[in-house]
Design an enzyme around this catalytic site. Sequence first.
Site, short mmCIF file in Angstrom:
data_model
loop_
_atom_site.label_atom_id
_atom_site.label_comp_id
_atom_site.label_asym_id
_atom_site.label_seq_id
_atom_site.Cartn_x
_atom_site.Cartn_y
_atom_site.Cartn_z
N THR A 98 -1.55 -19.73 -15.80
CA THR A 98 -0.18 -19.50 -15.36
C THR A 98 0.20 -18.04 -15.59
OG1 THR A 98 0.24 -21.73 -16.16
CG2 THR A 98 2.15 -20.47 -15.47
N ASP A 389 -8.05 -26.60 -22.26
CA ASP A 389 -7.53 -25.24 -22.43
C ASP A 389 -7.87 -24.72 -23.82
OD1 ASP A 389 -6.47 -25.42 -19.93
OD2 ASP A 389 -4.37 -25.36 -20.53
#
Length: 532
Positions: A98, A389
């Site tokens: 992001t 992640d």
Amino acid sequence: MTNKKDHEQYILPEGTQRNTGRNAQRMNILAARLIAETVRSTLGPKGMDKMLVDEEGNITVTNDGVTILKEMNIDHPSAKMVIEIAKTQEEEVGDGTTTAVVLAGELLKKAEELLDSGIHPTIIVKGYRLANQEALRILEKTAKPINKEDKETLIKIAETAMTGKGAEENKEKLSLIIVEGLLELATRDETNLRSNISVKRKIGNNASESELIRGVIIDKEKTHPDMPTKITNAKILLLDTPLEIKSTASETKISINTPEMMQSFIDIEEKTLKNLVEKVKKTGANTLFCQKGIDDLAQYFLAKQGIYAIRRVKRSDMKKLSQATGAKIISDLDDAENTIGTAGIVEQVRTGEDYITLVKECKNPRTLSILIKGSTSHVADETARAVEDAIGDVATVIQSKKAVPGAGSTEILLSKKLKIYAHTLKGREQLAVQSFAEAFEIIPKTLAENAGLDPINVLTELKHAHDANKNEEGINVFNGELMNSWQEGVIEPLKIKSQAINSATEVATMILRIDDVILSEKQKTRNEPKEL
Ligand code: ADP
Ligand code: MG
């Protein structure tokens, strides 16, 4: 969008649309910024989730930038270029997707302002590249060394990745599992950490029961109900050929004229299969993983021998099984000597409607698995994404050994230092470097906005703190105050940041250099960006 001019018809096919100069840039920047806008609200611990529904009605609820963009089926060429950087970021380092996209969007927004004030794109590109290099240099200089033995910091890095995500509730436990797993792998091979740890989901339990499996998880059940459900001290045979009667070549015809002939044919088949299973048994194996099919009758004989067997195991899983258990993959049962591997336990467990097979407690496995449990598939999926992640972050920091404080502090530091650097430049690039510096503010600004804080106030306070050389000061998104990010344990690998900055710069400059978009008939209807 302009239609082909008269003279273009000589070179461009009928129906082609062309978009040139400032107009092309404007359209491309708009499309790229739309992508950034889409994921912006998910950034940080207080970011919101998105619900994505595909054509078949499958629902994904996620906070993960790259997952959202992958699911969106975007067609516009420059929007796709931005999505590519999220994918690259995911592949290379596994987190910060992001951030990369949001930064790219902001770099383009600032570029648009520069274009509007008459600065040529090549100057902007030059300035952005200089700023990128300088930013990477500053990062490298300010990052702190992280030692593999510093388990505590590694755990904090894992927790930072999972804060506010699906895994939030159990982040302490999950962080420990991730760090322990990766450190174990790192004692053998530091280079392929991420590919040697796999994450699998199991529905029906609470996420707090997630576990580290020293071995492999196979998405398959035993082939026959009479086979044992659990084998302790498993002796494992890996076979990449079918356990079936070899099919006769298509031209050969066997004519069976009498019931007796039929019976003897069946008897021969049965005997052959029985022999094959005898051979399996003779290897000493009590567990069989077969990459191809296993005949029904062979399954029955295997079950009678108390052997646990799975058929049609994926090639990649066969490889993992070999790495975890030490077994060698064989093609011929006559070559089975010294190829058997071992595992403490092989067992079939239930997950939701299905069954999976755990191959665990392997000695010195070169591949590990994390079994994520969740009450529903949505919970398990989102937890698994957050865990992936975190694996990316911890693996990256074990390999490249440097980290920086998060919560917007590193971005503000870069912004401040780049503004100083801009003043050392003479030409118009100075303005581009200044814009690049300002673009970094989008990260803390967005973190604040997503937390419901006043972004202007937060940014002002943050800059003020950094002006007083509090270089690690970031935003505490939970109480709206400032904090020393490093001391508070909000820590990220250097490489996640540098990769994000680098790819954001790359895509922004690439888009800025385009001044001519030629759309073929087929593409043009789909590629017009909608309003921002
Ligand atoms: P990305 O896809 O870029 O990793 P995330 O949604 O994971 O996006 O958000 C990452 C950002 O959140 C980073 O800037 C990081 O520093 C910040 N962050 C993570 N944990 C915290 C925290 N506890 N407090 C403030 N910011 C945080
Ligand atoms: Mg993240």
